[in-house]
Design an enzyme around this catalytic site. Structure first.
Site, PDB file in Angstrom:
ATOM      1  N   ARG A  69      72.173  15.558 127.529  1.00  0.00           N
ATOM      2  CA  ARG A  69      71.595  14.252 128.013  1.00  0.00           C
ATOM      3  C   ARG A  69      72.223  13.636 129.409  1.00  0.00           C
ATOM      4  O   ARG A  69      71.523  13.284 130.179  1.00  0.00           O
ATOM      5  CB  ARG A  69      71.810  12.861 126.712  1.00  0.00           C
ATOM      6  CG  ARG A  69      71.048  13.030 125.589  1.00  0.00           C
ATOM      7  CD  ARG A  69      71.136  11.855 124.817  1.00  0.00           C
ATOM      8  NE  ARG A  69      72.377  11.999 123.910  1.00  0.00           N
ATOM      9  CZ  ARG A  69      72.910  10.864 123.536  1.00  0.00           C
ATOM     10  NH1 ARG A  69      72.402   9.851 123.888  1.00  0.00           N
ATOM     11  NH2 ARG A  69      74.011  11.232 122.889  1.00  0.00           N
TER      12      ARG A  69
ATOM     13  N   ASP B 110      71.679  15.471 117.183  1.00  0.00           N
ATOM     14  CA  ASP B 110      71.170  14.138 116.858  1.00  0.00           C
ATOM     15  C   ASP B 110      69.725  14.346 116.140  1.00  0.00           C
ATOM     16  O   ASP B 110      69.317  15.625 116.087  1.00  0.00           O
ATOM     17  CB  ASP B 110      70.517  13.496 118.206  1.00  0.00           C
ATOM     18  CG  ASP B 110      71.788  13.125 118.732  1.00  0.00           C
ATOM     19  OD1 ASP B 110      72.781  12.626 118.297  1.00  0.00           O
ATOM     20  OD2 ASP B 110      71.773  13.166 120.022  1.00  0.00           O
TER      21      ASP B 110
ATOM     22  N   TYR C 265      71.887  25.761 124.444  1.00  0.00           N
ATOM     23  CA  TYR C 265      70.962  24.714 124.318  1.00  0.00           C
ATOM     24  C   TYR C 265      69.653  25.315 125.107  1.00  0.00           C
ATOM     25  O   TYR C 265      69.867  25.774 126.164  1.00  0.00           O
ATOM     26  CB  TYR C 265      71.091  23.267 124.800  1.00  0.00           C
ATOM     27  CG  TYR C 265      72.182  22.892 123.961  1.00  0.00           C
ATOM     28  CD1 TYR C 265      72.118  22.167 122.872  1.00  0.00           C
ATOM     29  CD2 TYR C 265      73.937  22.831 124.140  1.00  0.00           C
ATOM     30  CE1 TYR C 265      73.009  21.605 122.103  1.00  0.00           C
ATOM     31  CE2 TYR C 265      74.724  22.125 123.508  1.00  0.00           C
ATOM     32  CZ  TYR C 265      74.507  21.547 122.450  1.00  0.00           C
ATOM     33  OH  TYR C 265      75.427  20.949 121.681  1.00  0.00           O
TER      34      TYR C 265
ATOM     35  N   ASP D  40      67.547   9.876 126.472  1.00  0.00           N
ATOM     36  CA  ASP D  40      66.715  10.538 125.771  1.00  0.00           C
ATOM     37  C   ASP D  40      65.389  10.187 125.544  1.00  0.00           C
ATOM     38  O   ASP D  40      65.278   8.603 125.833  1.00  0.00           O
ATOM     39  CB  ASP D  40      67.338  11.593 124.450  1.00  0.00           C
ATOM     40  CG  ASP D  40      67.586  10.438 123.238  1.00  0.00           C
ATOM     41  OD1 ASP D  40      67.238   9.188 123.526  1.00  0.00           O
ATOM     42  OD2 ASP D  40      68.496  10.954 122.556  1.00  0.00           O
TER      43      ASP D  40
END
Length: 318
Positions: A187, A45, A73, A87
């Site tokens: 998320r 994203d 991550y 988010d």
């Protein structure tokens, strides 16, 4: 932009900056190397940064074959508010009190560690999952209710890095490292963690630190790539055989013509790291000629048969 044979055929890892979509990166790479055939594996994203694997020229054919089943991550999770996108880019849809123990690093570390294992996860409504032929995020933007099915995902590792905030009205934020299976939404992890702790939460920062065996140390900066172009790709390109996770079979001079025509060749001996062995039945093997990947073939009987050839070899084999 070239329309004929590609002058550059390689995989490269880019450290995607914040604010750019994955497609924006593809367009920047196209301009930097002067090639139209550029694609990426594993969308990031715009509000996330980190490892984005890019294929140039013939290497675009490898993007769907790469071993990227696990991804790493570093995530920042903010407690006390939930958003419609899960988010920081979304609208706040809920606020809740946050228990003071969420500031305790030992408590937080234990809660994060408990996330490890298989779980059923519902993806965010604002995601690229197809629903009746339309992207879920498009339906959500139209104000339509989006109901997505849960999917089985695996959190291989989860570790608390630090706890911040909690003073003078600042929100409590946990920074965590995750190693997850393909298709896992960080998320959703943030959203569900908030609920499990009796409050609400959303993701407020994300860096992809690894994709398969490719990490941030393997990445080039987009500005440096824009400046140096194909020269940097040649210097810092990924090893396509290692990225594919395949054993390699060196091509002999007398086999070049047969391979070009797709005629079967003897199975020979393959190398996998420091080991040399015969390929296993039905095993896919990378054919290597002059430090470049020329094809992916499969053992059938005592021979190798063509699965895919690359008319222009993919450079970077080490």
């Amino acid at each position: 932009m070239r329309r004929g044979p590609s002058a550059v055929n390689a995989l490269i890892a880019v450290d995607k900056p914040l604010g750019l979509s994955s497609h924006d990166v593809v367009n920047r790479v196209r301009r930097a190397v002067g090639e139209r055939r550029v694609g990426h594996a594993g969308t990031l994203d715009p509000d996330a940064s980190g490892v984005l694997v890019v294929g140039i020229g013939q290497a675009t054919k490898l993007l769907g074959l790469l071993v990227l089943d696990r991804k790493g991550y570093r995530a920042r999770i903010e407690f006390g508010s939930a958003t419609d996108t899960d988010d920081a880019q979304g609208e706040v849809i809920e606020r809740a009190e946050v228990a003071p123990e969420l500031l305790d690093a030992e408590y937080a570390a234990g809660q994060v560690a408990h996330l490890v294992g298989e779980t059923d996860q519902i993806p965010p409504a604002y995601s690229a999952i197809s629903v009746s032929g339309k992207r879920a995020y498009a339906l959500a933007r139209e104000g339509k209710e989006v109901k997505l099915k849960s999917r089985r995902v695996t959190i291989h590792a989860a570790r608390l890095v630090c706890v911040e905030g909690g003073r003078d009205g600042e929100p409590i934020v946990w920074t965590c490292d995750f190693d997850v299976s393909k298709g896992t939404y960080i998320r959703s992890i943030a959203r569900d963690l908030g609920r499990s702790l009796g409050t609400c939460a959303h993701l407020c920062g994300l860096v992809r630190t690894s994709a398969g065996g490719i990490g941030l140390a393997d990445c080039v900066g987009l500005d440096e790539l824009t400046e140096k172009g194909a020269v940097l790709v040649s210097e810092r390109g990924l090893d396509p055989v290692a990225a594919l996770g395949l054993a390699a079979r060196a091509v002999k001079v007398g086999e070049v013509a047969d391979i070009a025509c797709g005629r079967k060749i003897p199975m020979g001996i393959v190398t996998c790291g420091a080991l040399s062995r015969e390929p296993k039945p039905r095993e896919s093997v990378a054919l290597v000629w002059d430090h470049a990947l020329v094809g992916i073939w499969e053992r059938r009987g005592l021979e190798l048969a063509c699965s895919v050839n690359f008319p222009q070899a993919i450079e970077g084999v080490r």
